[in-house]
Design a protein around this motif. Structure first.
Motif, mmCIF file in Angstrom:
data_model
loop_
_atom_site.group_PDB
_atom_site.id
_atom_site.type_symbol
_atom_site.label_atom_id
_atom_site.label_comp_id
_atom_site.label_asym_id
_atom_site.label_seq_id
_atom_site.Cartn_x
_atom_site.Cartn_y
_atom_site.Cartn_z
ATOM 1 N N ARG A 50 0.823 -1.214 0.000
ATOM 2 C CA ARG A 50 0.000 0.000 0.000
ATOM 3 C C ARG A 50 0.859 1.267 0.000
ATOM 4 O O ARG A 50 0.438 2.300 -0.510
ATOM 5 C CB ARG A 50 -0.966 0.003 1.176
ATOM 6 N N ALA A 100 1.854 1.739 -3.587
ATOM 7 C CA ALA A 100 0.721 2.286 -4.336
ATOM 8 C C ALA A 100 0.552 3.775 -4.054
ATOM 9 O O ALA A 100 0.295 4.575 -4.972
ATOM 10 C CB ALA A 100 -0.549 1.522 -3.971
ATOM 11 N N HIS A 113 3.204 5.744 -5.850
ATOM 12 C CA HIS A 113 2.905 5.797 -7.284
ATOM 13 C C HIS A 113 1.801 6.808 -7.569
ATOM 14 O O HIS A 113 1.874 7.574 -8.540
ATOM 15 C CB HIS A 113 2.503 4.401 -7.766
ATOM 16 N N GLU A 114 0.784 6.850 -6.717
ATOM 17 C CA GLU A 114 -0.293 7.827 -6.876
ATOM 18 C C GLU A 114 0.231 9.260 -6.749
ATOM 19 O O GLU A 114 -0.307 10.184 -7.381
ATOM 20 C CB GLU A 114 -1.375 7.577 -5.832
ATOM 21 N N ALA A 160 1.440 -2.593 -7.790
ATOM 22 C CA ALA A 160 1.012 -1.314 -7.225
ATOM 23 C C ALA A 160 1.582 -0.102 -7.945
ATOM 24 O O ALA A 160 1.064 1.011 -7.793
ATOM 25 C CB ALA A 160 1.410 -1.255 -5.745
#
Length: 398
Positions: free
Chosen positions: A114, A117, A120-121, A141
């Motif tokens: 997480r 992720a 990356h966001e 992710a």
């Protein structure tokens, strides 16, 4: 009290007088409650410029863990630095201080899916790895991201080696990078770290040689790598004299030339080198007592293992000291911290001599203490508060 410019051992400071006076003025006039760390942003800036001039084709990623003070990070953002981060918190810090997401390298090989992720966001696209499990998480992710694989190398010569926690063999690294290509990632290169406070300029040969082997193995399977991450390890100025920066860079250049026909893209992750010598940690003497054996006095400071001096474990890092009674007759001492913990002893094997006139309320400054002090401070062991950090700028007079 001796002049700070003479005490810190910092070289290549064309405007050293202004920088010295800024720190000294703060120490003499502001006098916050001890213990505290004060950083000279001008010295951080100068060190970054020195390294970028000496290694102009390398991407310099400041290892944020060395000193996450927001003003230090902001100063390096202004200089055009990139950043080596280890957690979502460090990513948030860098972004909040104006760093671009593409300037961030998520260099920790141990991270939750997480957290990958989330990075990356936020726009982070460069990730380190050294295991199949972590690589799978990155592919799921952070699809399409660039990855580099960390290899395990010899840390001989380092004052704070990493042991075997990070990295894999060159053969395993090549396998992982080939797998990264199959998973739709961009396998861009190889990283290594030859240990923090590395005193042997030749140590980088181990990592560069290992990187070459990974490059060759991948090329034989039509996977073209392009980047070598030289890691950290460049030293600060403690009691042991370190070689000059030129010796390190000469050794690195010779190793690159002998191992690579075509020069790879370079990334380097300095932490201690950029911020260590820029900091002075001021502490106060709590008590001075006689030892049981009658040979050495015990000097108890209001700073110790748990509120800033974690790197004195095993006496790995031995700071240069300056006291408010310098010039008086000296004698051998044991230095210890203030907590109710038997391990909170700073130096009892390394030989330190301090003025025999030291008493409670006197000050002891730890020089070149800008790295891994405030960032290692506990949240409140025994109720002692974390180490506060202040910043001055020796290039800007008040």
């Amino acid at each position: 009290m001796s002049d700070l410019s003479a005490a810190t051992g910092v070289t290549d400071r064309p405007r050293g007088t202004a920088r010295t006076s800024a720190l000294q003025r703060f120490l003499d006039e502001q006098r916050p409650e001890t213990p505290f760390l004060v950083m000279d942003l001008a010295q951080v800036r100068q060190r970054y410029q020195q390294l970028s001039t000496a290694l102009p084709d390398a991407r310099i990623c400041f290892a944020v863990k060395a000193n996450p003070t927001p003003d230090v990070v902001g100063e390096l953002v202004a200089q055009g630095a990139s950043f080596d981060v280890a957690s979502p918190g460090e990513i948030d810090l860098c972004l909040a201080r104006g760093a671009a997401p593409e300037s961030i390298s998520y260099g920790n090989t141990i991270k939750k899916r997480r957290d990958i992720a989330r990075a990356h966001e936020q726009g982070v696209r460069l990730f380190a790895t050294d295991s199949a499990a972590d690589l799978a998480n990155i592919a799921e992710a952070a699809p399409g991201s660039r990855v580099f694989c960390r290899v395990l190398v010899d840390n001989a010569g380092s004052r704070t080696p990493f042991g075997r926690k990070f990295g894999c063999t060159p053969e395993q690294a090549a396998q992982l990078l080939r797998r990264a290509a199959e998973l739709g990632l961009d396998p861009c290169g190889v990283s290594f770290h030859i240990g923090s406070q590395q005193l042997d300029p030749q140590a980088w040969e181990h990592g560069i040689d290992a990187a070459r082997r990974v490059f060759e193995d991948c090329a034989a399977h039509d996977v073209r790598l392009r980047m070598v991450n030289l890691g950290g390890g460049l030293p600060a100025g403690y009691t042991e004299t370190a070689p000059p920066l030129a010796d390190y860079l000469d050794a690195i250049e010779k190793s690159l030339e002998s191992n690579f026909a075509e020069r790879p893209e370079l990334l380097i992750e300095p932490g201690r080198f950029l911020v260590g010598d820029a900091g002075v940690l001021r502490s106060e003497v709590v008590l001075v007592t006689d030892s049981c054996d009658g040979e050495r006095s015990w000097v108890y400071l209001d700073i110790g293992r748990y509120n800033g001096l974690a790197e004195t474990e095993g006496e790995a890092i031995t700071y240069r000291l300056r006291t408010s009674r310098d010039g008086d007759e000296t004698g051998p001492v044991v230095l210890a911290g203030p907590t109710c913990d038997g391990d909170d002893v700073i130096y009892q094997h390394a030989r330190y001599e301090l003025p025999r006139t030291l008493r409670g309320g006197d000050t002891v400054d730890l020089l070149s203490a800008g790295a891994y002090t405030a960032s290692y401070s506990s949240v409140g062991f025994n109720g002692f508060t974390p180490l506060p950090t202040y910043c001055v700028d020796g290039d800007r007079r008040a």
